[in-house]
Write a protein that holds these residues in place. Sequence first.
Motif, PDB file in Angstrom:
ATOM      1  N   LEU A   1       6.129  -0.280 -11.982  1.00  0.00           N
ATOM      2  CA  LEU A   1       4.885  -0.743 -11.362  1.00  0.00           C
ATOM      3  C   LEU A   1       4.562  -2.162 -11.804  1.00  0.00           C
ATOM      4  CD1 LEU A   1       2.233  -0.406  -9.822  1.00  0.00           C
ATOM      5  CD2 LEU A   1       1.311   0.858 -11.797  1.00  0.00           C
ATOM      6  N   ARG A   2       4.709  -2.409 -13.093  1.00  0.00           N
ATOM      7  CA  ARG A   2       4.417  -3.742 -13.632  1.00  0.00           C
ATOM      8  C   ARG A   2       5.324  -4.789 -12.984  1.00  0.00           C
ATOM      9  NH1 ARG A   2       4.876  -3.058 -19.457  1.00  0.00           N
ATOM     10  NH2 ARG A   2       2.654  -2.560 -19.562  1.00  0.00           N
ATOM     11  N   ALA A   3       6.607  -4.492 -12.881  1.00  0.00           N
ATOM     12  CA  ALA A   3       7.548  -5.440 -12.287  1.00  0.00           C
ATOM     13  C   ALA A   3       7.255  -5.654 -10.800  1.00  0.00           C
ATOM     14  CB  ALA A   3       8.978  -4.931 -12.482  1.00  0.00           C
ATOM     15  N   TYR A   4       6.904  -4.583 -10.105  1.00  0.00           N
ATOM     16  CA  TYR A   4       6.630  -4.669  -8.665  1.00  0.00           C
ATOM     17  C   TYR A   4       5.404  -5.545  -8.402  1.00  0.00           C
ATOM     18  CZ  TYR A   4       6.441  -3.030  -3.814  1.00  0.00           C
ATOM     19  OH  TYR A   4       6.450  -2.942  -2.435  1.00  0.00           O
ATOM     20  N   LEU A   5       4.354  -5.365  -9.201  1.00  0.00           N
ATOM     21  CA  LEU A   5       3.143  -6.158  -9.020  1.00  0.00           C
ATOM     22  C   LEU A   5       3.422  -7.638  -9.249  1.00  0.00           C
ATOM     23  CD1 LEU A   5       0.430  -3.969 -10.820  1.00  0.00           C
ATOM     24  CD2 LEU A   5       0.899  -4.133  -8.375  1.00  0.00           C
ATOM     25  N   SER A   6       4.222  -7.953 -10.263  1.00  0.00           N
ATOM     26  CA  SER A   6       4.540  -9.348 -10.557  1.00  0.00           C
ATOM     27  C   SER A   6       5.377  -9.971  -9.448  1.00  0.00           C
ATOM     28  CB  SER A   6       5.278  -9.458 -11.894  1.00  0.00           C
ATOM     29  OG  SER A   6       4.455  -9.033 -12.960  1.00  0.00           O
ATOM     30  N   GLU A   7       6.311  -9.168  -8.892  1.00  0.00           N
ATOM     31  CA  GLU A   7       7.199  -9.692  -7.856  1.00  0.00           C
ATOM     32  C   GLU A   7       6.487  -9.822  -6.514  1.00  0.00           C
ATOM     33  OE1 GLU A   7      11.353  -8.564  -5.487  1.00  0.00           O
ATOM     34  OE2 GLU A   7      10.725  -7.406  -7.257  1.00  0.00           O
ATOM     35  N   HIS A   8       5.757  -8.772  -6.128  1.00  0.00           N
ATOM     36  CA  HIS A   8       5.187  -8.744  -4.777  1.00  0.00           C
ATOM     37  C   HIS A   8       3.747  -9.239  -4.718  1.00  0.00           C
ATOM     38  CE1 HIS A   8       8.612  -6.560  -3.008  1.00  0.00           C
ATOM     39  NE2 HIS A   8       8.710  -5.989  -4.206  1.00  0.00           N
ATOM     40  N   GLY A   9       3.014  -9.112  -5.809  1.00  0.00           N
ATOM     41  CA  GLY A   9       1.671  -9.701  -5.842  1.00  0.00           C
ATOM     42  C   GLY A   9       1.737 -11.158  -6.220  1.00  0.00           C
ATOM     43  N   GLY A  10       2.745 -11.492  -7.024  1.00  0.00           N
ATOM     44  CA  GLY A  10       2.931 -12.869  -7.472  1.00  0.00           C
ATOM     45  C   GLY A  10       2.630 -13.003  -8.950  1.00  0.00           C
ATOM     46  N   GLU A  11       3.507 -13.700  -9.658  1.00  0.00           N
ATOM     47  CA  GLU A  11       3.278 -13.932 -11.085  1.00  0.00           C
ATOM     48  C   GLU A  11       1.949 -14.647 -11.333  1.00  0.00           C
ATOM     49  OE1 GLU A  11       4.662 -13.108 -13.808  1.00  0.00           O
ATOM     50  OE2 GLU A  11       6.718 -12.496 -13.391  1.00  0.00           O
ATOM     51  N   ASP A  12       1.534 -15.453 -10.325  1.00  0.00           N
ATOM     52  CA  ASP A  12       0.273 -16.170 -10.506  1.00  0.00           C
ATOM     53  C   ASP A  12      -0.919 -15.393  -9.972  1.00  0.00           C
ATOM     54  OD1 ASP A  12       1.015 -16.377  -7.870  1.00  0.00           O
ATOM     55  OD2 ASP A  12       0.430 -18.479  -7.651  1.00  0.00           O
ATOM     56  N   ALA A  13      -0.732 -14.095  -9.671  1.00  0.00           N
ATOM     57  CA  ALA A  13      -1.840 -13.274  -9.167  1.00  0.00           C
ATOM     58  C   ALA A  13      -2.457 -12.419 -10.259  1.00  0.00           C
ATOM     59  CB  ALA A  13      -1.367 -12.382  -8.019  1.00  0.00           C
ATOM     60  N   LEU A  14      -1.711 -12.160 -11.339  1.00  0.00           N
ATOM     61  CA  LEU A  14      -2.254 -11.287 -12.381  1.00  0.00           C
ATOM     62  C   LEU A  14      -1.598 -11.562 -13.720  1.00  0.00           C
ATOM     63  CD1 LEU A  14      -0.894  -7.624 -12.265  1.00  0.00           C
ATOM     64  CD2 LEU A  14       0.345  -9.577 -11.346  1.00  0.00           C
TER      65      LEU A  14
ATOM     66  N   GLU B   1      -6.989  -9.210  -4.359  1.00  0.00           N
ATOM     67  CA  GLU B   1      -6.499  -8.612  -3.111  1.00  0.00           C
ATOM     68  C   GLU B   1      -4.980  -8.595  -3.060  1.00  0.00           C
ATOM     69  OE1 GLU B   1      -8.443  -9.420   0.560  1.00  0.00           O
ATOM     70  OE2 GLU B   1     -10.290 -10.061  -0.410  1.00  0.00           O
ATOM     71  N   SER B   2      -4.337  -9.646  -3.537  1.00  0.00           N
ATOM     72  CA  SER B   2      -2.868  -9.658  -3.552  1.00  0.00           C
ATOM     73  C   SER B   2      -2.320  -8.577  -4.481  1.00  0.00           C
ATOM     74  CB  SER B   2      -2.358 -11.032  -4.002  1.00  0.00           C
ATOM     75  OG  SER B   2      -2.690 -12.026  -3.057  1.00  0.00           O
ATOM     76  N   VAL B   3      -2.979  -8.385  -5.619  1.00  0.00           N
ATOM     77  CA  VAL B   3      -2.547  -7.356  -6.568  1.00  0.00           C
ATOM     78  C   VAL B   3      -2.691  -5.968  -5.949  1.00  0.00           C
ATOM     79  CG1 VAL B   3      -3.016  -6.282  -8.806  1.00  0.00           C
ATOM     80  CG2 VAL B   3      -3.130  -8.764  -8.565  1.00  0.00           C
ATOM     81  N   LEU B   4      -3.808  -5.703  -5.313  1.00  0.00           N
ATOM     82  CA  LEU B   4      -4.038  -4.365  -4.754  1.00  0.00           C
ATOM     83  C   LEU B   4      -3.153  -4.094  -3.550  1.00  0.00           C
ATOM     84  CD1 LEU B   4      -7.904  -3.909  -5.112  1.00  0.00           C
ATOM     85  CD2 LEU B   4      -6.058  -3.390  -6.719  1.00  0.00           C
ATOM     86  N   ASP B   5      -2.866  -5.121  -2.748  1.00  0.00           N
ATOM     87  CA  ASP B   5      -1.928  -4.939  -1.631  1.00  0.00           C
ATOM     88  C   ASP B   5      -0.559  -4.518  -2.157  1.00  0.00           C
ATOM     89  OD1 ASP B   5      -3.822  -5.570   0.244  1.00  0.00           O
ATOM     90  OD2 ASP B   5      -3.173  -7.656   0.505  1.00  0.00           O
ATOM     91  N   ALA B   6      -0.109  -5.177  -3.227  1.00  0.00           N
ATOM     92  CA  ALA B   6       1.185  -4.830  -3.817  1.00  0.00           C
ATOM     93  C   ALA B   6       1.143  -3.430  -4.423  1.00  0.00           C
ATOM     94  CB  ALA B   6       1.571  -5.856  -4.881  1.00  0.00           C
ATOM     95  N   ALA B   7       0.036  -3.089  -5.099  1.00  0.00           N
ATOM     96  CA  ALA B   7      -0.085  -1.763  -5.708  1.00  0.00           C
ATOM     97  C   ALA B   7      -0.039  -0.674  -4.649  1.00  0.00           C
ATOM     98  CB  ALA B   7      -1.388  -1.678  -6.506  1.00  0.00           C
ATOM     99  N   LEU B   8      -0.733  -0.876  -3.540  1.00  0.00           N
ATOM    100  CA  LEU B   8      -0.735   0.114  -2.459  1.00  0.00           C
ATOM    101  C   LEU B   8       0.675   0.351  -1.934  1.00  0.00           C
ATOM    102  CD1 LEU B   8      -2.097   1.907  -0.353  1.00  0.00           C
ATOM    103  CD2 LEU B   8      -2.590  -0.147   0.988  1.00  0.00           C
ATOM    104  N   ALA B   9       1.397  -0.740  -1.715  1.00  0.00           N
ATOM    105  CA  ALA B   9       2.775  -0.601  -1.214  1.00  0.00           C
ATOM    106  C   ALA B   9       3.642   0.174  -2.212  1.00  0.00           C
ATOM    107  CB  ALA B   9       3.367  -1.985  -0.953  1.00  0.00           C
ATOM    108  N   PHE B  10       3.479  -0.102  -3.496  1.00  0.00           N
ATOM    109  CA  PHE B  10       4.281   0.579  -4.507  1.00  0.00           C
ATOM    110  C   PHE B  10       3.986   2.079  -4.540  1.00  0.00           C
ATOM    111  CE2 PHE B  10       4.777   2.242  -8.818  1.00  0.00           C
ATOM    112  CZ  PHE B  10       6.097   1.916  -9.095  1.00  0.00           C
ATOM    113  N   PHE B  11       2.709   2.450  -4.560  1.00  0.00           N
ATOM    114  CA  PHE B  11       2.355   3.866  -4.654  1.00  0.00           C
ATOM    115  C   PHE B  11       2.839   4.636  -3.421  1.00  0.00           C
ATOM    116  CE2 PHE B  11      -1.050   2.219  -7.594  1.00  0.00           C
ATOM    117  CZ  PHE B  11      -0.494   2.770  -8.728  1.00  0.00           C
ATOM    118  N   LYS B  12       2.797   4.002  -2.265  1.00  0.00           N
ATOM    119  CA  LYS B  12       3.310   4.665  -1.061  1.00  0.00           C
ATOM    120  C   LYS B  12       4.819   4.853  -1.160  1.00  0.00           C
ATOM    121  CE  LYS B  12      -0.072   3.470   2.502  1.00  0.00           C
ATOM    122  NZ  LYS B  12      -0.304   2.735   3.783  1.00  0.00           N
TER     123      LYS B  12
END
Length: 824
Positions: free
Chosen positions: A417-430, A452-463
């Motif tokens: 999850l941590r890696a996915y958020l950094s990759e898809h939300g952006g390292e500069d998002a969180l 919003e970028s972080v939560l969009d990435a989180a939603l995609a990961f959980f799905k």
Amino acid sequence: MDILEQCRQWNESGAFEKSREMLEAIPAEERGPEGDAELAEAYLALAETEGTELYHKAIAVLAAHEEAQSEDFRHNRLTALAYYYLDEDGLALSYFERALSLHPEDKEMSDYVEDCRERLTFPRFEKNFRERTKEAWDDFLAIEAELRAAIDRNEDDGAAMLQRCGAVLEQAIRDVSFELGFDGEKYELILCAEGRRSALYPLVYFCRRAPKEVLEHWKIRAGSAPSDKFALQQDTVQIDAADVDVWLIPTGEQLFSLKLYCEKLLPLQRENPRRAEWMLYKLTNQILGDIAAIAFLTGIELLEAPEAGESKKLSDLYAYVTELGYPAWEDAGAYLDASEIAYRLDADEDPDADWRLDVYEGSTRLSVAINEYLHGESDLVDEYHRNGIVPGFLLYPLSAFPEEGREEALAAFRDALRAYLSEHGGEDALCHTGFASGLYYGYLDFIAWDLESVLDAALAFFKEQGMTGAEFHSFRRNVGGITLYRAEPKRHAETGSLLSPEDIETLEAFLEDDGGYYGKMVRWIEQFVDAGAADGRFSKKQARRDLKLSLYYGLACNNVGEYSYYYRGQAWMKDAEENAKGSGVWYYRYAVGLLYSGYPEEALRYAEQGVLEEADYPWTYLLLGKLRAHFGDKEGARAAAEEGLKLVPGDYEFLTLKREAEEGASLEAMLYHWIDPKADLALQEGRDEDGPEKKRAIACIRKNEAGLRDFYELFRPEEHEYTKDAPFCELYYPVGDRAVQLCFRMNEAGLSKLGHSYLAALKEKLDSGSLISAESEEGVAGKLEAVLVQQTGQLALFYRRAGDRQYFTVEDDSLDDKIDAALR
């Protein structure tokens, strides 16, 4: 007509400019709280066209009366509105809530409280911190050549240069403290954290995103550097670091506190110790530098005379600390990256407790966020929100993971999850700040620069992972969370519910006996939901949204007939509101729960809506008529009774309502009835053994203000960590040399009816010290830990056995005869 009255009339008629002009001409010390309130009113109105600076002015004039006007409705309303329009929703909420507590019936304040909570649940900003940072650096790039030239010329108008640079930097970070200079090689921009660890995170983020064109000429640093040259001025006295003697006291691994003695500062220290302490802390922070002060310093103590033993000069402190082997952190980012600490907590085993209370262990680089959340505080969140930053956490149910090998699976899931958020939300998002393991949920903590970028990435990961659900919550305890994802549970085709036809047969069987087995019904539903959630078939939130479950649970709780059950029922039923369209039964049962939980205004609102949702359900009219009569609408009460009689002609309850509404009976009298005429006659004549229990339930609807004043005067709860109506009233009352949990198992309305004699006798018993210790039936000694007060007057005394964590209970009914006669 005096000036104040004239300004009041101008404000009421919309002539705000005239009001402002006249009031600003009066010296501030002569305007008084009422004059400043009128001035703030004018500022708020004019800010709509003149800009947000007037909101800040309104806050400033109101702040001068903060202590004296803290219980004034208008003061709190105006302060709240100023913060609200500045998008500082956390501060606005606290003032709106205080205003609402002073005027509970005020619909405007209630709406603002609800709006603030919604905005704080999912914080949105005109510009988030990622956007603010980019814009600030773009503007800095446009002026940096001029800044360099000004530094080269060593201009006397340095204040103008600093002001211009500050305006650019404040586009990203409000009230930023910074230094400009030249180190012989490059120009320097140093952003200061002023000793606050939480401030380092946004500073590090900001510095790491400096454009390469800026870095060609500038060194950008987060956190002030150590210095032995800093001095402070107090009136005509200059205090240098060499004027201060220091004694270093180790307080832990790579931690220390300081004792400080400064002869020059003694006059101020005696006159204004807080000011003196602030000055020496400021001086110490400058000598150590931000990073060392944040990393190692746990506190300071000012001495009035030199301490025995060897001392150092404050100017030599950084060199001395380095000699002792403390790390010489040069980079704030590297320090933060290496500063993660592990922690353990006592987990709350209640599955319905607030999120994170089930945590038993975790790891964090931002402990202040966790501490404030657990204590219901929000200073950090408010500070971050001002700059478009959101500290928060994601949570996901552990029921989605098999019990065998769960720890390893959770660790792998968390890393993914941590890696996915950094990759898809952006390292500069969180910025990831830690994680936690709970009994029921796993948690991943972070600071969002772009939520919003972080939560969009989180939603995609959980799905992608096929999770049953996931939520986001900010580190603000008093607002809700956001459901990111919830897989729809399987519902039975025959019932449209999580309940099968067989489940419904079981529930109906509880109702077959004349009295009903309502307590057993409540337990069956709770066990059904616990089992389904544990098996991963549905979440507890989904179960509460199920209309059929909600109807059965509300029916059972309302018919148990005790305050605690009414409270449980309405708290559960609230979640099903979105599915209750057209169900008069739901609105009726929910309104009953609200009424007996002490919320008659809310009960009226839902009863009114209930007859609109299902006009031919009779019993909502019965409740509606009583509430309308209570709130002074006799005609409306009569109309409700007539509508009910159309649906159930000749019904005893509606005929009674019609008569009592005409007679002007109290709400309590209208509720003190049974459905059956013979049973009701026995109740009215005092021949029903359940009468006292019914009186106790009704007692929790409305407060007796005189009785509540007795309680506050006797126990002074505000001095003892008091919480009220949640659902009970609790404080930590001093009994002997210990603070004992004193819990009144009722809300303030019920507490206010116990009577002065009972409360005075209870206080006398606690103060006497006779309850401090006791022996169990086995002869084991114990110390008093908690006292539970029932509406009957009976006490349940909880003692902790010496030498272990086991408890035993002693029941005490010696005060029962002191309870108010109306509850017997």
